[in-house]
Each structure stands twice: as structure tokens, then as C-alpha cells.
Enzyme design. Sequence first.
Site, PDB file in Angstrom:
ATOM      1  N   LYS A  61      34.615  34.175  41.963  1.00 51.67           N
ATOM      2  CA  LYS A  61      35.972  33.725  41.611  1.00 51.67           C
ATOM      3  C   LYS A  61      36.844  34.894  41.167  1.00 51.67           C
ATOM      4  O   LYS A  61      36.451  35.651  40.282  1.00 51.67           O
ATOM      5  CB  LYS A  61      35.919  32.651  40.534  1.00 51.67           C
ATOM      6  N   LYS A  88      41.620  42.675  40.814  1.00 52.92           N
ATOM      7  CA  LYS A  88      41.126  42.292  39.489  1.00 52.92           C
ATOM      8  C   LYS A  88      39.657  42.693  39.395  1.00 52.92           C
ATOM      9  O   LYS A  88      38.950  42.560  40.384  1.00 52.92           O
ATOM     10  CB  LYS A  88      41.256  40.770  39.294  1.00 52.92           C
ATOM     11  N   SER A 133      47.697  36.405  42.707  1.00 51.94           N
ATOM     12  CA  SER A 133      46.409  36.006  43.310  1.00 51.94           C
ATOM     13  C   SER A 133      45.749  37.167  44.038  1.00 51.94           C
ATOM     14  O   SER A 133      46.418  37.959  44.702  1.00 51.94           O
ATOM     15  CB  SER A 133      46.660  34.866  44.306  1.00 51.94           C
ATOM     16  N   ALA A 134      44.416  37.227  43.944  1.00 51.96           N
ATOM     17  CA  ALA A 134      43.660  38.265  44.660  1.00 51.96           C
ATOM     18  C   ALA A 134      43.587  37.977  46.151  1.00 51.96           C
ATOM     19  O   ALA A 134      43.172  38.822  46.935  1.00 51.96           O
ATOM     20  CB  ALA A 134      42.244  38.335  44.093  1.00 51.96           C
ATOM     21  N   THR A 190      40.857  26.333  45.902  1.00 52.91           N
ATOM     22  CA  THR A 190      40.429  26.918  47.175  1.00 52.91           C
ATOM     23  C   THR A 190      38.986  27.406  47.106  1.00 52.91           C
ATOM     24  O   THR A 190      38.398  27.726  48.142  1.00 52.91           O
ATOM     25  CB  THR A 190      41.360  28.080  47.600  1.00 52.91           C
ATOM     26  N   GLU A 238      44.896  32.082  34.132  1.00 53.69           N
ATOM     27  CA  GLU A 238      43.745  32.547  34.931  1.00 53.69           C
ATOM     28  C   GLU A 238      42.485  31.718  34.683  1.00 53.69           C
ATOM     29  O   GLU A 238      42.241  31.300  33.561  1.00 53.69           O
ATOM     30  CB  GLU A 238      43.405  33.984  34.503  1.00 53.69           C
ATOM     31  N   ASP A 239      41.685  31.529  35.732  1.00 52.02           N
ATOM     32  CA  ASP A 239      40.419  30.805  35.547  1.00 52.02           C
ATOM     33  C   ASP A 239      39.196  31.726  35.651  1.00 52.02           C
ATOM     34  O   ASP A 239      38.093  31.301  35.333  1.00 52.02           O
ATOM     35  CB  ASP A 239      40.260  29.695  36.602  1.00 52.02           C
ATOM     36  N   ASP A 265      47.588  32.601  38.503  1.00 46.70           N
ATOM     37  CA  ASP A 265      46.550  32.826  39.494  1.00 46.70           C
ATOM     38  C   ASP A 265      46.605  31.621  40.441  1.00 46.70           C
ATOM     39  O   ASP A 265      47.210  30.597  40.106  1.00 46.70           O
ATOM     40  CB  ASP A 265      45.207  32.890  38.737  1.00 46.70           C
ATOM     41  N   LEU A 266      45.987  31.729  41.607  1.00 41.61           N
ATOM     42  CA  LEU A 266      46.069  30.621  42.575  1.00 41.61           C
ATOM     43  C   LEU A 266      44.806  29.756  42.549  1.00 41.61           C
ATOM     44  O   LEU A 266      44.822  28.613  42.090  1.00 41.61           O
ATOM     45  CB  LEU A 266      46.305  31.213  43.976  1.00 41.61           C
ATOM     46  N   ASP A 267      43.705  30.347  43.009  1.00 43.25           N
ATOM     47  CA  ASP A 267      42.455  29.590  43.106  1.00 43.25           C
ATOM     48  C   ASP A 267      41.939  29.231  41.712  1.00 43.25           C
ATOM     49  O   ASP A 267      41.700  30.108  40.894  1.00 43.25           O
ATOM     50  CB  ASP A 267      41.423  30.447  43.860  1.00 43.25           C
TER      51      ASP A 267
HETATM   52  P1  B16 Z   1      40.918  36.165  50.371  1.00 44.53           P
HETATM   53  P2  B16 Z   1      42.579  34.004  43.150  1.00 44.53           P
HETATM   54  C1  B16 Z   1      40.659  34.756  44.857  1.00 44.53           C
HETATM   55  O1  B16 Z   1      41.784  33.988  44.570  1.00 44.53           O
HETATM   56  C2  B16 Z   1      39.436  33.856  44.918  1.00 44.53           C
HETATM   57  O2  B16 Z   1      39.153  33.308  43.641  1.00 44.53           O
HETATM   58  C3  B16 Z   1      38.238  34.646  45.370  1.00 44.53           C
HETATM   59  O3  B16 Z   1      37.101  33.820  45.464  1.00 44.53           O
HETATM   60  C4  B16 Z   1      38.552  35.281  46.741  1.00 44.53           C
HETATM   61  O4  B16 Z   1      37.466  36.070  47.205  1.00 44.53           O
HETATM   62  C5  B16 Z   1      39.811  36.148  46.595  1.00 44.53           C
HETATM   63  O5  B16 Z   1      40.873  35.349  46.144  1.00 44.53           O
HETATM   64  C6  B16 Z   1      40.207  36.816  47.907  1.00 44.53           C
HETATM   65  O6  B16 Z   1      40.619  35.848  48.822  1.00 44.53           O
HETATM   66  O7  B16 Z   1      39.607  36.338  51.086  1.00 44.53           O
HETATM   67  O8  B16 Z   1      41.681  34.944  50.820  1.00 44.53           O
HETATM   68  O9  B16 Z   1      41.764  37.416  50.423  1.00 44.53           O
HETATM   69  O10 B16 Z   1      41.721  33.240  42.179  1.00 44.53           O
HETATM   70  O11 B16 Z   1      42.821  35.438  42.730  1.00 44.53           O
HETATM   71  O12 B16 Z   1      43.843  33.274  43.493  1.00 44.53           O
HETATM   72 MG    MG Z   2      41.269  32.095  40.239  1.00 45.90          MG
END
Ligand code: B16
Ligand code: MG
Length: 214
Positions: free
Chosen positions: A46, A146, A115-116, A18, A170-171, A10-12
Site C-alpha cells: 500500500k 513515498k 497519490s503514488a 483500488t 493517508e492510509d 491520498d487515493l487508494d
Molecule cells: P500504479 P496511493 C498506490 O496508490 C497504491 O497504494 C500502491 O499499492 C500502488 O503500487 C501505487 O499506488 C502505484 O500504483 O501501479 O497505478 O502506478 O495509495 O498512493 O494512491
Molecule cells: Mg493509499
Amino acid sequence: MSKVKAFIFDLDGVITDTAEFHYLAWKKLAQEEGMEFDREINETLKGVSRTESLKRILAHNGRTVSENVLEAWARRKNGYYLEFIETITPAHLLPRVVNILELLKQKGIKTALGSASKNARAVLSGLEITDYFDVIGDGNSVERSKPAPDLFLFCAEKLNVNPECCVVVEDAEAGVEAAKKAAMTVVGIGDPEKLSEADYVYGAPAEINLDLIL
Ligand code: B16
Ligand code: MG
């Protein structure tokens, strides 16, 4: 021999934080629209997609808006977020992340990003780690985000590895749920009580015991 053939990150919250930039961008939008928004609500976003995040903020404020307004607000928030992530450099990497990616490469284990975020490529580029990943799965890769397993299954298919041989790091609770539904091994990063479905839980990526998992 280890059955592990790939790691999906996962990224964030795993590679970089982020969440702080998402928080600042949502906060700006919320203030402009007279909505309450704080760090506690931000925690519940998240791993959740942009549109779903906005729906949760609206619900928290007892507000409803048309689809058009929803889209316009989400776009505006993203504009603020993009300004924030322009400042990202390798200094924003969480400790030991590059070391883990290098160790996996040495061991011949494939790696993917799961990542989402629709902005994941821009973040990886700022962090200067794009080339470490064999596959990049992001918010544009699949329809259902997710906690659906789709994104992780997409990564496994592109990596050409069976889901059972993938480890997801994943967090977010939504991400742990998604990875379990995909029949993958899950390494949770954060609070063991919140991530009780994970197979292993560490307080931070730097604490991951690769030898144990492999
Ligand atoms: P965006 P991850 C997620 O990243 C974030 O945790 C979540 O807070 C955010 O809304 C989502 O990405 C979408 O991000 O607006 O940049 O498309 O944890 O899946 O890496
Ligand atoms: Mg995350």
C-alpha cells in the site's frame, strides 16, 4: 484562525479502494510466473510504487530478475490493472468523500491529490471527481516516491501553500512517513497502532472530524 489552508488526499484507501484491483492484478502476474502472492503481502504494498512493489514480491519469493524482465512484468501487471479500473464508477467512492471535498470547498480550503499511482487520473475520472482538485500529484509528478516527502511537497508548491499549513490524509505507513517528513499535519485512515506517527487516526474517511482538525 485555523492555520490549515490545504488538504492533500491520498487515493487508494482514502478516496477509493483500488487495493483490491492492485491485488487481483499482482495475483494474476504472480500465478503466471509461479510466485506466491497473498493478501498479507498485498497489505505491505500500500502506497508503495509499482516497481518497488514488484521488487518486494520478488524478494518474498527469493527471486531475482534482470531490469528488463522487471520492467516487462511491471508493465504486464499494469495492463491487468488498467482492465480492472475501467470498471470504476462513482459507486466505488468511499462513503462521505464527496461530502468532505464539498465542505472544504465551501470553507475556501484548497485541495490536492497526492497519490503514488501513475494511473491516478484515470481512477479520478472513473469516480467523476477530477474537478474537485486544485492540483493533481501522482506517480508521474516526482522521481522519489513515498516514503520520500517529494510528492506532498510538490503538491504544496503547486497549491502555493506552506507545507506547515497542509493536512495530508493517508492510509499507508509509507504515506504517513512521507507527510511527516514534509512537516505536514497527518490524518491517518486505518489502524492507530500501524499509523502511530499520524496526528489524528480514524477508522474510515467517513469518521473524519473536520471541525476538530481545522
Ligand atoms: P500504479 P496511493 C498506490 O496508490 C497504491 O497504494 C500502491 O499499492 C500502488 O503500487 C501505487 O499506488 C502505484 O500504483 O501501479 O497505478 O502506478 O495509495 O498512493 O494512491
Ligand atoms: Mg493509499
